[in-house]
Motif scaffolding. Structure first.
Motif, mmCIF file in Angstrom:
data_model
loop_
_atom_site.group_PDB
_atom_site.id
_atom_site.type_symbol
_atom_site.label_atom_id
_atom_site.label_comp_id
_atom_site.label_asym_id
_atom_site.label_seq_id
_atom_site.Cartn_x
_atom_site.Cartn_y
_atom_site.Cartn_z
ATOM 1 N N THR A 1 0.833 -1.205 0.000
ATOM 2 C CA THR A 1 0.000 0.000 0.000
ATOM 3 C C THR A 1 0.866 1.253 0.000
ATOM 4 O OG1 THR A 1 -1.768 -1.141 1.194
ATOM 5 C CG2 THR A 1 -1.790 1.264 1.249
ATOM 6 N N TYR A 2 1.927 1.237 0.803
ATOM 7 C CA TYR A 2 2.854 2.369 0.824
ATOM 8 C C TYR A 2 3.441 2.608 -0.569
ATOM 9 C CZ TYR A 2 2.972 2.299 5.988
ATOM 10 O OH TYR A 2 2.653 2.363 7.322
ATOM 11 N N ALA A 3 3.845 1.519 -1.228
ATOM 12 C CA ALA A 3 4.472 1.641 -2.542
ATOM 13 C C ALA A 3 3.493 2.208 -3.566
ATOM 14 C CB ALA A 3 4.996 0.278 -2.998
ATOM 15 N N LEU B 1 1.494 9.392 -5.726
ATOM 16 C CA LEU B 1 1.911 10.744 -5.350
ATOM 17 C C LEU B 1 3.001 11.273 -6.274
ATOM 18 C CD1 LEU B 1 1.910 10.613 -1.434
ATOM 19 C CD2 LEU B 1 0.299 11.778 -2.946
ATOM 20 N N TYR B 2 3.890 10.386 -6.729
ATOM 21 C CA TYR B 2 4.904 10.822 -7.695
ATOM 22 C C TYR B 2 4.241 11.331 -8.973
ATOM 23 C CZ TYR B 2 9.663 9.987 -6.050
ATOM 24 O OH TYR B 2 10.881 10.094 -5.410
ATOM 25 N N LEU B 3 3.229 10.614 -9.439
ATOM 26 C CA LEU B 3 2.520 11.057 -10.638
ATOM 27 C C LEU B 3 1.792 12.376 -10.380
ATOM 28 C CD1 LEU B 3 1.062 7.678 -11.970
ATOM 29 C CD2 LEU B 3 3.100 8.900 -12.750
ATOM 30 N N VAL B 4 1.239 12.523 -9.181
ATOM 31 C CA VAL B 4 0.567 13.778 -8.825
ATOM 32 C C VAL B 4 1.552 14.945 -8.863
ATOM 33 C CG1 VAL B 4 -0.516 15.037 -6.908
ATOM 34 C CG2 VAL B 4 -1.273 12.720 -7.462
ATOM 35 N N THR B 5 2.767 14.725 -8.361
ATOM 36 C CA THR B 5 3.752 15.814 -8.368
ATOM 37 C C THR B 5 4.101 16.234 -9.791
ATOM 38 O OG1 THR B 5 5.633 14.263 -8.243
ATOM 39 C CG2 THR B 5 4.755 15.104 -6.156
ATOM 40 N N GLY C 1 2.687 16.559 -2.099
ATOM 41 C CA GLY C 1 3.092 15.311 -2.742
ATOM 42 C C GLY C 1 4.553 14.986 -2.486
ATOM 43 N N CYS C 2 5.392 16.014 -2.480
ATOM 44 C CA CYS C 2 6.813 15.806 -2.184
ATOM 45 C C CYS C 2 7.005 15.262 -0.772
ATOM 46 C CB CYS C 2 7.580 17.121 -2.340
ATOM 47 S SG CYS C 2 7.753 17.690 -4.045
ATOM 48 N N VAL C 3 6.292 15.848 0.179
ATOM 49 C CA VAL C 3 6.387 15.375 1.565
ATOM 50 C C VAL C 3 5.902 13.932 1.664
ATOM 51 C CG1 VAL C 3 5.541 15.697 3.919
ATOM 52 C CG2 VAL C 3 6.162 17.686 2.536
ATOM 53 N N GLY C 4 4.785 13.646 0.999
ATOM 54 C CA GLY C 4 4.224 12.295 1.051
ATOM 55 C C GLY C 4 5.157 11.246 0.481
ATOM 56 N N THR C 5 5.757 11.529 -0.674
ATOM 57 C CA THR C 5 6.685 10.558 -1.262
ATOM 58 C C THR C 5 7.914 10.378 -0.382
ATOM 59 O OG1 THR C 5 7.635 12.329 -2.628
ATOM 60 C CG2 THR C 5 5.967 10.934 -3.649
ATOM 61 N N GLY C 6 8.361 11.466 0.229
ATOM 62 C CA GLY C 6 9.517 11.364 1.115
ATOM 63 C C GLY C 6 9.254 10.454 2.300
ATOM 64 N N ILE C 7 8.101 10.632 2.928
ATOM 65 C CA ILE C 7 7.763 9.816 4.104
ATOM 66 C C ILE C 7 7.571 8.350 3.721
ATOM 67 C CG2 ILE C 7 5.991 9.390 5.853
ATOM 68 C CD1 ILE C 7 5.528 12.436 5.923
ATOM 69 N N GLY D 1 14.249 14.006 4.388
ATOM 70 C CA GLY D 1 14.495 15.372 4.836
ATOM 71 C C GLY D 1 14.657 16.339 3.676
ATOM 72 N N LEU D 2 15.386 15.918 2.646
ATOM 73 C CA LEU D 2 15.566 16.771 1.471
ATOM 74 C C LEU D 2 14.261 16.946 0.706
ATOM 75 C CD1 LEU D 2 19.024 15.498 0.168
ATOM 76 C CD2 LEU D 2 18.510 17.760 1.098
ATOM 77 N N ARG D 3 13.447 15.899 0.701
ATOM 78 C CA ARG D 3 12.141 16.002 0.044
ATOM 79 C C ARG D 3 11.270 17.028 0.781
ATOM 80 N NH1 ARG D 3 10.762 15.103 -5.109
ATOM 81 N NH2 ARG D 3 8.889 13.863 -5.390
ATOM 82 N N ALA D 4 11.357 17.034 2.108
ATOM 83 C CA ALA D 4 10.618 18.025 2.892
ATOM 84 C C ALA D 4 11.163 19.430 2.637
ATOM 85 C CB ALA D 4 10.700 17.683 4.376
ATOM 86 N N LEU D 5 12.487 19.546 2.512
ATOM 87 C CA LEU D 5 13.092 20.845 2.201
ATOM 88 C C LEU D 5 12.630 21.334 0.836
ATOM 89 C CD1 LEU D 5 15.091 23.150 2.731
ATOM 90 C CD2 LEU D 5 16.907 21.670 1.812
ATOM 91 N N GLU D 6 12.602 20.435 -0.128
ATOM 92 C CA GLU D 6 12.109 20.789 -1.460
ATOM 93 C C GLU D 6 10.678 21.316 -1.383
ATOM 94 O OE1 GLU D 6 10.946 18.524 -5.662
ATOM 95 O OE2 GLU D 6 12.125 17.476 -4.144
ATOM 96 N N ALA D 7 9.845 20.633 -0.597
ATOM 97 C CA ALA D 7 8.454 21.061 -0.438
ATOM 98 C C ALA D 7 8.372 22.440 0.209
ATOM 99 C CB ALA D 7 7.689 20.039 0.401
ATOM 100 N N ALA D 8 9.225 22.681 1.207
ATOM 101 C CA ALA D 8 9.215 23.971 1.897
ATOM 102 C C ALA D 8 9.607 25.107 0.953
ATOM 103 C CB ALA D 8 10.166 23.927 3.095
ATOM 104 N N VAL D 9 10.598 24.861 0.110
ATOM 105 C CA VAL D 9 11.025 25.891 -0.842
ATOM 106 C C VAL D 9 9.929 26.153 -1.871
ATOM 107 C CG1 VAL D 9 12.722 26.484 -2.612
ATOM 108 C CG2 VAL D 9 13.462 25.356 -0.511
ATOM 109 N N ILE D 10 9.278 25.079 -2.328
ATOM 110 C CA ILE D 10 8.172 25.245 -3.284
ATOM 111 C C ILE D 10 7.053 26.071 -2.658
ATOM 112 C CG2 ILE D 10 6.336 24.027 -4.527
ATOM 113 C CD1 ILE D 10 8.342 21.701 -4.895
#
Length: 215
Positions: A7-9, A15-19, A48-54, A73-82
């Motif tokens: 389910t996670y996968a 979510l990757y497709l959503v991004t 979506g970036c945060v979700g894929t990261g987690i 962590g970098l995925r969360a940083l990417e989301a924060a910058v966006i």
């Protein structure tokens, strides 16, 4: 894979497709002056970036806890910058008429795009590709594509940062294609297959466990 991991996968793949959909449509929305729509799409992109990261952290931490956590962590940083990059676009919505501040606000958004969806994504893509390669849970070429694509995007965005090539130009778009292909392929793989050991990884594990079974 356990049902929960499956389910996670699948969720991570979706979510990757959503991004990808939101990132492309946000650019189109801004180009057509639909600023509020563009902001909404970029905020969905950030989530979506945060979700894929987690989710990928949960799936990949058994294979490399430090790298999985770094990727998340970098995925969360990417989301924060966006998300931060949407603020100047929201400010543009409230401007009564174009003025000297307009160019500055657009430049801030472009800078956020360059950092978040350029420099940060290049590093986290390399880390993800490296981790996937070591874990052996996706086709080898897919993992290598992620590493190579991340390096190429990093070089491209560094060149854009120093004005060696135009930001968002043809060269930058071509350099981004491998990462685009990597993420779409990974998304489809996560949805259709999940993260399963490759045949060579299974043989390797069997060869390392068989002597202990004989003793």
């Amino acid at each position: 894979m356990t049902p929960r991991s499956r389910t996670y996968a699948r969720t991570a793949g979706i979510l990757y497709l959503v991004t990808h959909v939101t990132s492309v449509t946000a650019v189109a929305a801004y180009a057509s002056n639909a600023l509020v729509v563009g902001v909404a799409l970029e905020l969905i992109l950030a989530l979506g970036c945060v979700g894929t990261g987690i989710l990928l952290w949960l799936l990949l931490r058994p294979f490399g806890p430090a790298r999985a956590a770094t990727f998340a962590g970098l995925r969360a940083l990417e989301a924060a910058v966006i998300a931060a990059g949407t603020l100047p676009m929201l400010a543009l919505v409230h401007l009564t008429a174009p003025g000297p501040n307009t160019e500055a606000l657009l430049a801030l958004h472009s800078a956020a795009f360059l950092v978040g969806q350029g420099l940060v994504i290049s590093v986290n893509t390399v880390i993800l590709g490296w981790l996937l390669l070591d874990a052996g849970v996706v086709p080898r070429f897919l993992a290598v594509l992620g590493i190579a694509g991340g390096v190429l995007v990093g070089l491209s965005n560094t060149a854009q940062l120093f004005s060696l090539i135009p930001q968002g130009g043809t060269i930058a778009a071509i350099c981004a294609l491998p990462v685009f292909a990597f993420e779409v392929w990974l998304a489809v793989h996560l949805i259709a297959v999940g993260l399963r050991p490759r045949r060579d990884q299974l043989l390797k594990r069997n060869s390392t466990t068989s002597p202990s079974c004989m003793t």
